[in-house]
Write a protein that holds these residues in place. Sequence first.
Motif, PDB file in Angstrom:
ATOM      1  N   GLN A  44       0.860  -1.184  -0.087  1.00 52.30           N
ATOM      2  CA  GLN A  44       0.077   0.152  -0.032  1.00 52.30           C
ATOM      3  C   GLN A  44       0.793   1.134   0.179  1.00 52.30           C
ATOM      4  N   SER A  45       1.300   1.754  -1.190  1.00 52.25           N
ATOM      5  CA  SER A  45       2.162   3.030  -1.152  1.00 52.25           C
ATOM      6  C   SER A  45       1.780   3.736  -2.715  1.00 52.25           C
ATOM      7  N   VAL A  46       1.528   4.740  -2.729  1.00 52.46           N
ATOM      8  CA  VAL A  46       1.196   5.702  -3.685  1.00 52.46           C
ATOM      9  C   VAL A  46       2.104   6.994  -3.747  1.00 52.46           C
ATOM     10  N   PHE A  47       2.160   7.709  -5.018  1.00 50.53           N
ATOM     11  CA  PHE A  47       3.331   8.815  -4.874  1.00 50.53           C
ATOM     12  C   PHE A  47       2.842   9.759  -5.914  1.00 50.53           C
ATOM     13  N   GLU A  48       3.459  10.959  -5.848  1.00 47.41           N
ATOM     14  CA  GLU A  48       3.135  11.618  -6.937  1.00 47.41           C
ATOM     15  C   GLU A  48       4.765  12.485  -7.452  1.00 47.41           C
ATOM     16  N   GLY A  49       4.848  12.942  -8.405  1.00 47.93           N
ATOM     17  CA  GLY A  49       6.137  13.893  -8.675  1.00 47.93           C
ATOM     18  C   GLY A  49       5.588  15.063  -9.378  1.00 47.93           C
ATOM     19  N   LEU A  50       6.262  16.066  -8.961  1.00 48.47           N
ATOM     20  CA  LEU A  50       6.405  17.291  -9.601  1.00 48.47           C
ATOM     21  C   LEU A  50       7.375  18.321  -9.240  1.00 48.47           C
ATOM     22  N   LYS A  51       7.397  19.584 -10.073  1.00 50.94           N
ATOM     23  CA  LYS A  51       8.628  20.151  -9.756  1.00 50.94           C
ATOM     24  C   LYS A  51       8.251  21.757  -9.357  1.00 50.94           C
ATOM     25  N   ALA A  52       9.279  22.249  -8.480  1.00 52.04           N
ATOM     26  CA  ALA A  52       9.160  23.752  -8.389  1.00 52.04           C
ATOM     27  C   ALA A  52      10.440  24.455  -8.964  1.00 52.04           C
ATOM     28  N   TYR A  53       9.899  25.357  -9.680  1.00 56.21           N
ATOM     29  CA  TYR A  53      10.856  26.200 -10.700  1.00 56.21           C
ATOM     30  C   TYR A  53      11.225  27.381  -9.962  1.00 56.21           C
ATOM     31  N   LEU A  54      12.570  27.935 -10.467  1.00 61.89           N
ATOM     32  CA  LEU A  54      12.859  29.506 -10.196  1.00 61.89           C
ATOM     33  C   LEU A  54      12.781  30.182 -11.519  1.00 61.89           C
ATOM     34  N   THR A  55      11.931  31.087 -11.824  1.00 60.13           N
ATOM     35  CA  THR A  55      11.948  31.659 -13.094  1.00 60.13           C
ATOM     36  C   THR A  55      12.967  32.755 -13.444  1.00 60.13           C
ATOM     37  N   PHE A 104       3.976  24.299 -10.704  1.00 65.74           N
ATOM     38  CA  PHE A 104       3.296  23.801 -11.972  1.00 65.74           C
ATOM     39  C   PHE A 104       2.250  22.725 -11.676  1.00 65.74           C
ATOM     40  N   ARG A 105       0.761  23.278 -11.552  1.00 66.34           N
ATOM     41  CA  ARG A 105      -0.366  22.477 -11.588  1.00 66.34           C
ATOM     42  C   ARG A 105      -0.297  21.543 -10.439  1.00 66.34           C
ATOM     43  N   PRO A 106       0.323  21.896  -9.282  1.00 66.71           N
ATOM     44  CA  PRO A 106       0.423  20.826  -8.172  1.00 66.71           C
ATOM     45  C   PRO A 106      -1.144  20.739  -7.562  1.00 66.71           C
ATOM     46  N   ASP A 107      -2.027  21.323  -7.935  1.00 68.31           N
ATOM     47  CA  ASP A 107      -3.456  20.686  -7.510  1.00 68.31           C
ATOM     48  C   ASP A 107      -3.881  19.565  -8.100  1.00 68.31           C
ATOM     49  N   ARG A 108      -3.281  19.367  -9.584  1.00 71.49           N
ATOM     50  CA  ARG A 108      -3.585  18.373 -10.218  1.00 71.49           C
ATOM     51  C   ARG A 108      -3.001  16.811  -9.761  1.00 71.49           C
ATOM     52  N   ASN A 109      -1.736  17.342  -9.086  1.00 64.66           N
ATOM     53  CA  ASN A 109      -1.013  15.962  -8.400  1.00 64.66           C
ATOM     54  C   ASN A 109      -1.659  15.595  -7.080  1.00 64.66           C
ATOM     55  N   GLY A 166      -1.287  11.430 -17.223  1.00 57.11           N
ATOM     56  CA  GLY A 166      -0.228  12.149 -17.085  1.00 57.11           C
ATOM     57  C   GLY A 166      -0.758  13.795 -16.816  1.00 57.11           C
ATOM     58  N   ILE A 167      -0.131  14.384 -16.017  1.00 53.02           N
ATOM     59  CA  ILE A 167      -0.419  15.994 -15.919  1.00 53.02           C
ATOM     60  C   ILE A 167       0.114  16.626 -17.378  1.00 53.02           C
ATOM     61  N   THR A 168       1.515  16.201 -17.539  1.00 50.15           N
ATOM     62  CA  THR A 168       2.032  16.583 -18.658  1.00 50.15           C
ATOM     63  C   THR A 168       1.275  16.343 -19.932  1.00 50.15           C
ATOM     64  N   ARG A 169       0.786  15.035 -20.021  1.00 53.54           N
ATOM     65  CA  ARG A 169       0.026  14.601 -21.127  1.00 53.54           C
ATOM     66  C   ARG A 169      -1.264  15.671 -21.162  1.00 53.54           C
ATOM     67  N   THR A 178      -1.009  31.596 -19.980  1.00 54.90           N
ATOM     68  CA  THR A 178      -2.550  31.938 -20.301  1.00 54.90           C
ATOM     69  C   THR A 178      -3.340  30.727 -19.964  1.00 54.90           C
ATOM     70  N   PHE A 179      -3.018  29.596 -19.315  1.00 52.19           N
ATOM     71  CA  PHE A 179      -3.676  28.250 -18.994  1.00 52.19           C
ATOM     72  C   PHE A 179      -4.306  28.417 -17.626  1.00 52.19           C
ATOM     73  N   GLY A 180      -3.435  29.279 -16.894  1.00 54.59           N
ATOM     74  CA  GLY A 180      -3.775  29.299 -15.290  1.00 54.59           C
ATOM     75  C   GLY A 180      -3.144  28.106 -14.603  1.00 54.59           C
ATOM     76  N   TRP A 181      -1.822  27.629 -15.204  1.00 55.79           N
ATOM     77  CA  TRP A 181      -1.315  26.498 -14.481  1.00 55.79           C
ATOM     78  C   TRP A 181      -0.534  26.742 -13.623  1.00 55.79           C
ATOM     79  N   THR A 182       0.282  27.685 -13.311  1.00 52.95           N
ATOM     80  CA  THR A 182       1.368  28.153 -12.471  1.00 52.95           C
ATOM     81  C   THR A 182       0.765  28.840 -11.433  1.00 52.95           C
ATOM     82  N   ILE A 183       1.511  28.474  -9.973  1.00 44.84           N
ATOM     83  CA  ILE A 183       1.271  29.046  -8.815  1.00 44.84           C
ATOM     84  C   ILE A 183       2.686  29.719  -8.495  1.00 44.84           C
ATOM     85  N   LYS A 184       2.527  31.090  -8.204  1.00 46.32           N
ATOM     86  CA  LYS A 184       3.689  31.847  -7.812  1.00 46.32           C
ATOM     87  C   LYS A 184       3.717  31.693  -6.190  1.00 46.32           C
ATOM     88  N   LEU A 185       4.899  31.439  -5.558  1.00 48.08           N
ATOM     89  CA  LEU A 185       5.019  31.544  -4.140  1.00 48.08           C
ATOM     90  C   LEU A 185       5.444  32.762  -3.779  1.00 48.08           C
TER      91      LEU A 185
END
Lengths: 356, 356
Positions: B68-79, B87-92, B259-262, B349-356
Amino acid sequence: MKMSEIKIELTTNPKEKPAVDQLGFGQVFTDHMFIMDYTEGQGWHDPRIIPYQPLSLEPSSMVFHYGQSVFEGLKAYLTVNNETLLFRPDRNFNRLNNSNDRLVIPAIDEELALEGLKKLVTIDREWIPNAPGTSLYVRPFIIATEPHLGVHPAKNYLFMIIMSPSGSYYKGGINPVKIMVEQQFVRAVVGGTGEAKTGGNYASALKGQEIADREGYAQTLWLDGKENRYIEEVGSMNIFFKINGTVITPALNGSILPGITRDSMIQVLKSKNIPVEERLISIDEVVEAYQNGTLEEAFGTGTAAVISPVGELKWRDEKMIINNGEIGEVSQMLYDTLTGIQNGTIEDTFGWTIKL
Amino acid sequence: MKMSEIKIELTTNPKEKPAVDQLGFGQVFTDHMFIMDYTEGQGWHDPRIIPYQPLSLEPSSMVFHYGQSVFEGLKAYLTVNNETLLFRPDRNFNRLNNSNDRLVIPAIDEELALEGLKKLVTIDREWIPNAPGTSLYVRPFIIATEPHLGVHPAKNYLFMIIMSPSGSYYKGGINPVKIMVEQQFVRAVVGGTGEAKTGGNYASALKGQEIADREGYAQTLWLDGKENRYIEEVGSMNIFFKINGTVITPALNGSILPGITRDSMIQVLKSKNIPVEERLISIDEVVEAYQNGTLEEAFGTGTAAVISPVGELKWRDEKMIINNGEIGEVSQMLYDTLTGIQNGTIEDTFGWTIKL
């Protein structure tokens, strides 16, 4: 590798053993465990018996992320003559290596593992409960420990054996179970991991179990993943049907666990000249046999319960009551024979048992 | 639940950060991690950020045995403007809950998880590498920790987020990969766990990967488990084919990871008025397109590489060289668009990114 290479560190703080009438399953563990490391380039090394203790693992350990884990289950018994007995343990370590191969985990030395097990059981011998039907459950397992998030076979593993005194599965005599045939979810498919004993197979089966629970059934009967038509196995057991005098169990096709109890049952049936067939069997054939009155018995086989007679089998809207919901003659004979060999009251003519 | 409920304990012993040109993938972790416990009857509780540290777990912890193990993978970027971007962390976290449902793991509070992630990235902001193509890889995961050998959904879990600074996937420009179509082994089947991000899915895929490695291919292309005919996905990516001007990717049928990239690629293609279809696509159709000269591009999509152009696809004895083994026009456009949005050089223009 010689037995003498297994280092032993005994506990200085032995735990209290549970009362025999309080025994459950898999929650209390003995004083010691066997452990061995794998390091890429070095192989499996440092086999040792140490006090039972927690593991310290990096959060990035691969077993937490990519599911490289395999296991086995067997039992140590006290015979009526107070001898310690293992039942076909060589088969378990052989199957563990088959599971290893499927998940690209390096093979263990089966002889060394057996020596480790014997030594461990001997050391914790007083943990084997002696009431009828009780035993010491033995759990060998391997996990990937390399701390790395890349998807590849790990470079580090742990092989361990832990043991838990276990109560009688049937406290008031054998109780037939109600089983539900799953229609939506699939346990395994040919080409997948179904014939290996991997952690992932059990995780994927929980959803079907949840549905069965909700409808008041004890376990799920899985159909094949390609056509959803052929019978594979029950949650944690292989399955047998007695139809018109012949005992039938699904053939090992690659997606079914090759149960050691299953194999033992087949050998016992053959030795008693009861016709037994390993072949494809569809749910339709079982329903037809039920409807024309030739479905005489159904039972699951596994290490935990030895035999679980199926009293009711639900398929779609059909609730099939088998043998009036009672244990059948062949099921009872198989149970008596196997448990007799395990507790030493029946002579082991098969060469299955190892006395310590 | 409010962000203020997340307790924070900062490290007193910060680690040295790796040099940007020494960055690998998934082996070095930041100073802190997010952790939260689940206890039956109490739910998820005690969300907290603490120094990155090993876990102490009983050998009987269910994750070691029943997967019983599940996971996700996403990235934080410096612009390019030195902003921190997710990038779309809500989807993860949404997908994590879908995976939870499949493995009968209790759902997490997605908002709380996102708050925990934001707080964690903010605290370890200096760990985000700033060279082109680098990022901070984020790994949320859940493991069953109940110390019990019974097969049932666990009563205790840990949810964690760990983070690892990650180098550029393509050090000398985008490199097309060689992919081999697997014929014997199967990744998943409809009704199984293929659309969930479970550890077991990755363990079962290692065998195909081993075969591909041996033959000099980078990854495996999986066909469906029922007919071994329809294309599903690549080892750790979704797959797209451009045939005669139309981009085609297998439809989400239950055995393919959504896939979220998909999903992002499909949206970018639609926004550029490039025809894109999600549907069944057989290996025969791909071979036929190759043979009649209409197979223009093939590429995998995933968080790690964003896009991996497929330079060669091997099916049985046929080695199909696609677009002369070079990255295609559409692949390059998709890569540039997505990485541009991620590094802040292209407006989102897609509203995908969240700036911290």
